[in-house]
Design a protein around this motif. Structure first.
Motif, PDB file in Angstrom:
ATOM      1  N   ILE A  10       0.843  -1.365  -0.013  1.00  0.00           N
ATOM      2  CA  ILE A  10       0.054  -0.081   0.145  1.00  0.00           C
ATOM      3  C   ILE A  10       0.889   1.223  -0.104  1.00  0.00           C
ATOM      4  O   ILE A  10       2.072   1.286   0.712  1.00  0.00           O
ATOM      5  CB  ILE A  10      -0.728   0.063   1.038  1.00  0.00           C
ATOM      6  N   GLU A  11       0.580   1.944  -1.012  1.00  0.00           N
ATOM      7  CA  GLU A  11       1.449   3.539  -1.034  1.00  0.00           C
ATOM      8  C   GLU A  11       0.276   4.493  -0.496  1.00  0.00           C
ATOM      9  O   GLU A  11      -0.695   4.697  -0.976  1.00  0.00           O
ATOM     10  CB  GLU A  11       1.701   3.441  -2.510  1.00  0.00           C
ATOM     11  N   ALA A  30      -4.394   6.606  -0.952  1.00  0.00           N
ATOM     12  CA  ALA A  30      -3.848   5.114  -0.697  1.00  0.00           C
ATOM     13  C   ALA A  30      -3.929   4.277  -1.778  1.00  0.00           C
ATOM     14  O   ALA A  30      -5.081   4.243  -2.375  1.00  0.00           O
ATOM     15  CB  ALA A  30      -4.465   4.433   0.664  1.00  0.00           C
ATOM     16  N   GLU A  31      -3.206   3.551  -2.336  1.00  0.00           N
ATOM     17  CA  GLU A  31      -3.280   2.677  -3.507  1.00  0.00           C
ATOM     18  C   GLU A  31      -2.652   1.262  -3.225  1.00  0.00           C
ATOM     19  O   GLU A  31      -1.454   1.351  -2.856  1.00  0.00           O
ATOM     20  CB  GLU A  31      -2.803   3.419  -4.590  1.00  0.00           C
ATOM     21  N   VAL A  32      -3.239   0.191  -3.647  1.00  0.00           N
ATOM     22  CA  VAL A  32      -2.568  -0.936  -3.728  1.00  0.00           C
ATOM     23  C   VAL A  32      -1.569  -0.871  -4.907  1.00  0.00           C
ATOM     24  O   VAL A  32      -2.128  -0.839  -5.973  1.00  0.00           O
ATOM     25  CB  VAL A  32      -3.497  -2.220  -3.654  1.00  0.00           C
ATOM     26  N   GLY A  46      -6.744  -7.255  -9.700  1.00  0.00           N
ATOM     27  CA  GLY A  46      -7.794  -6.002  -9.359  1.00  0.00           C
ATOM     28  C   GLY A  46      -7.270  -4.794  -8.929  1.00  0.00           C
ATOM     29  O   GLY A  46      -5.792  -4.972  -8.544  1.00  0.00           O
ATOM     30  N   ASP A  47      -7.779  -3.748  -8.801  1.00  0.00           N
ATOM     31  CA  ASP A  47      -7.257  -2.578  -8.245  1.00  0.00           C
ATOM     32  C   ASP A  47      -8.140  -2.353  -7.212  1.00  0.00           C
ATOM     33  O   ASP A  47      -9.160  -2.555  -6.861  1.00  0.00           O
ATOM     34  CB  ASP A  47      -7.400  -1.402  -9.217  1.00  0.00           C
ATOM     35  N   ALA A  48      -7.404  -1.545  -6.034  1.00  0.00           N
ATOM     36  CA  ALA A  48      -7.733  -0.881  -5.042  1.00  0.00           C
ATOM     37  C   ALA A  48      -7.162   0.353  -4.379  1.00  0.00           C
ATOM     38  O   ALA A  48      -6.096   0.257  -4.690  1.00  0.00           O
ATOM     39  CB  ALA A  48      -7.663  -2.227  -3.957  1.00  0.00           C
ATOM     40  N   PHE A  49      -8.036   1.184  -3.940  1.00  0.00           N
ATOM     41  CA  PHE A  49      -7.600   2.578  -3.416  1.00  0.00           C
ATOM     42  C   PHE A  49      -8.520   2.923  -2.810  1.00  0.00           C
ATOM     43  O   PHE A  49      -9.640   2.637  -2.286  1.00  0.00           O
ATOM     44  CB  PHE A  49      -7.242   3.469  -4.797  1.00  0.00           C
ATOM     45  N   GLY A  50      -8.060   4.140  -1.615  1.00  0.00           N
ATOM     46  CA  GLY A  50      -9.016   4.750  -1.008  1.00  0.00           C
ATOM     47  C   GLY A  50      -8.386   6.236  -0.668  1.00  0.00           C
ATOM     48  O   GLY A  50      -7.125   6.645  -1.255  1.00  0.00           O
ATOM     49  N   GLU A 152      -3.430   3.505  10.074  1.00  0.00           N
ATOM     50  CA  GLU A 152      -3.015   2.052  10.029  1.00  0.00           C
ATOM     51  C   GLU A 152      -4.408   1.224   9.878  1.00  0.00           C
ATOM     52  O   GLU A 152      -4.218   0.221   9.095  1.00  0.00           O
ATOM     53  CB  GLU A 152      -2.085   1.688  11.074  1.00  0.00           C
ATOM     54  N   ALA A 153      -5.443   1.615  10.910  1.00  0.00           N
ATOM     55  CA  ALA A 153      -6.767   0.867  10.767  1.00  0.00           C
ATOM     56  C   ALA A 153      -7.218   0.959   9.335  1.00  0.00           C
ATOM     57  O   ALA A 153      -7.792  -0.192   8.740  1.00  0.00           O
ATOM     58  CB  ALA A 153      -7.841   1.404  11.782  1.00  0.00           C
ATOM     59  N   PHE A 154      -7.261   2.151   8.831  1.00  0.00           N
ATOM     60  CA  PHE A 154      -7.789   2.425   7.323  1.00  0.00           C
ATOM     61  C   PHE A 154      -7.056   1.487   6.352  1.00  0.00           C
ATOM     62  O   PHE A 154      -7.542   0.690   5.512  1.00  0.00           O
ATOM     63  CB  PHE A 154      -7.701   3.858   7.027  1.00  0.00           C
ATOM     64  N   CYS A 155      -5.531   1.512   6.326  1.00  0.00           N
ATOM     65  CA  CYS A 155      -4.745   0.600   5.440  1.00  0.00           C
ATOM     66  C   CYS A 155      -5.192  -0.690   5.552  1.00  0.00           C
ATOM     67  O   CYS A 155      -5.020  -1.535   4.724  1.00  0.00           O
ATOM     68  CB  CYS A 155      -3.325   1.145   5.345  1.00  0.00           C
TER      69      CYS A 155
END
Length: 183
Positions: A10-11, A30-32, A46-50, A152-155
Motif C-alpha cells: 500500500i502506497e 492510498a493505493e494498492v 484487481g485494483d484497490a484504492f482509497g 493504520e486501521a484504514f490501510c
C-alpha cells in the motif's frame, strides 16, 4: 498521519483535501501497488484504492461529537462470488470496526455504508465484460490528536478489501500464470 506503518503493497501520499468541510483539513490517498514481475498474470489481481480525510474544527462540531473527524473511502475490485455474497457488507463493515477497536485509540460516532456493485459492459467500452466492486464509506470522530493508528486501521481495511495476504506472506497461485509459463 505520516508515521503510520502500513502493508508494504500500500502506497500512501498526501492528496488535495476538501476545502469547505472544516476550517482545517488534510488528506491521504492510498493505493494498492502491484509487484513488478516478469510473468504476466492471466487475470488482473484487481485494483484497490482509497482516501482518508482528516477534518479539524477547533470549535468542535455537534454532529461530530468532537473536533477531529476522519472520513474514509475505499474502492476495490472483487470477484463475482464475493460480490454475490449477501454477508459481504456485514463482513466489510466488521473489518473497519475490528481494525479501529484493535488499535486502542478512542473514537466515537462511527457511521457509514458498504456497497457491492456488479456492472456489465456493452459495445465499445473498454474493460472486462463484467466487473464487481466493493465500496466502503465511513466517518468517525477521533478523540485525541494521535492519528497514526487511525491511518493504520484504514490501510488494514484497504488490504482486506484488496485481498492482500498478510505482510510477509506470498500467494502461491499457479492458475494466475499464463499457459506458456506452466511446467
Amino acid at each position: 498521519m505520516g508515521t503510520a506503518t502500513v502493508h508494504p503493497r500500500i502506497e500512501l501520499a498526501p492528496i488535495r483535501p476538501p476545502q469547505r468541510l472544516a476550517p482545517f483539513s488534510y488528506a491521504l490517498g492510498a493505493e494498492v501497488i502491484h509487484p513488478d514481475t516478469p510473468v504476466v498474470p492471466t487475470d488482473s489481481e484487481g485494483d484497490a484504492f482509497g482516501r482518508l480525510i482528516l477534518l479539524h474544527d477547533p470549535d468542535g462540531d455537534e454532529a461530530w461529537n468532537g473536533v477531529f473527524r476522519l472520513v474514509a473511502y475505499i474502492q476495490a475490485d472483487i470477484d463475482a462470488a464475493l460480490a454475490a455474497d449477501p454477508l459481504l457488507p456485514e463482513v466489510a463493515w466488521s473489518w473497519l470496526v475490528d481494525s479501529l477497536e484493535s488499535r486502542g485509540e478512542p473514537f466515537t460516532a462511527l457511521g457509514g455504508t458498504v456497497t457491492a456493485t456488479s456492472s456489465v459492459r456493452y459495445g465499445d467500452i473498454a474493460g472486462p465484460p463484467r466487473a464487481h466492486q466493493l465500496e466502503l464509506r465511513a466517518s468517525w470522530t477521533a478523540m485525541n490528536t494521535e492519528m497514526r493508528r487511525h491511518v493504520e486501521a484504514f490501510c488494514e481495511v484497504l488490504a482486506f478489501a484488496a485481498g492482500l495476504p498478510p505482510a510477509g506472506i506470498t500467494h502461491l497461485r499457479p492458475e494466475s500464470y499464463t499457459h506458456t509459463d506452466r511446467p
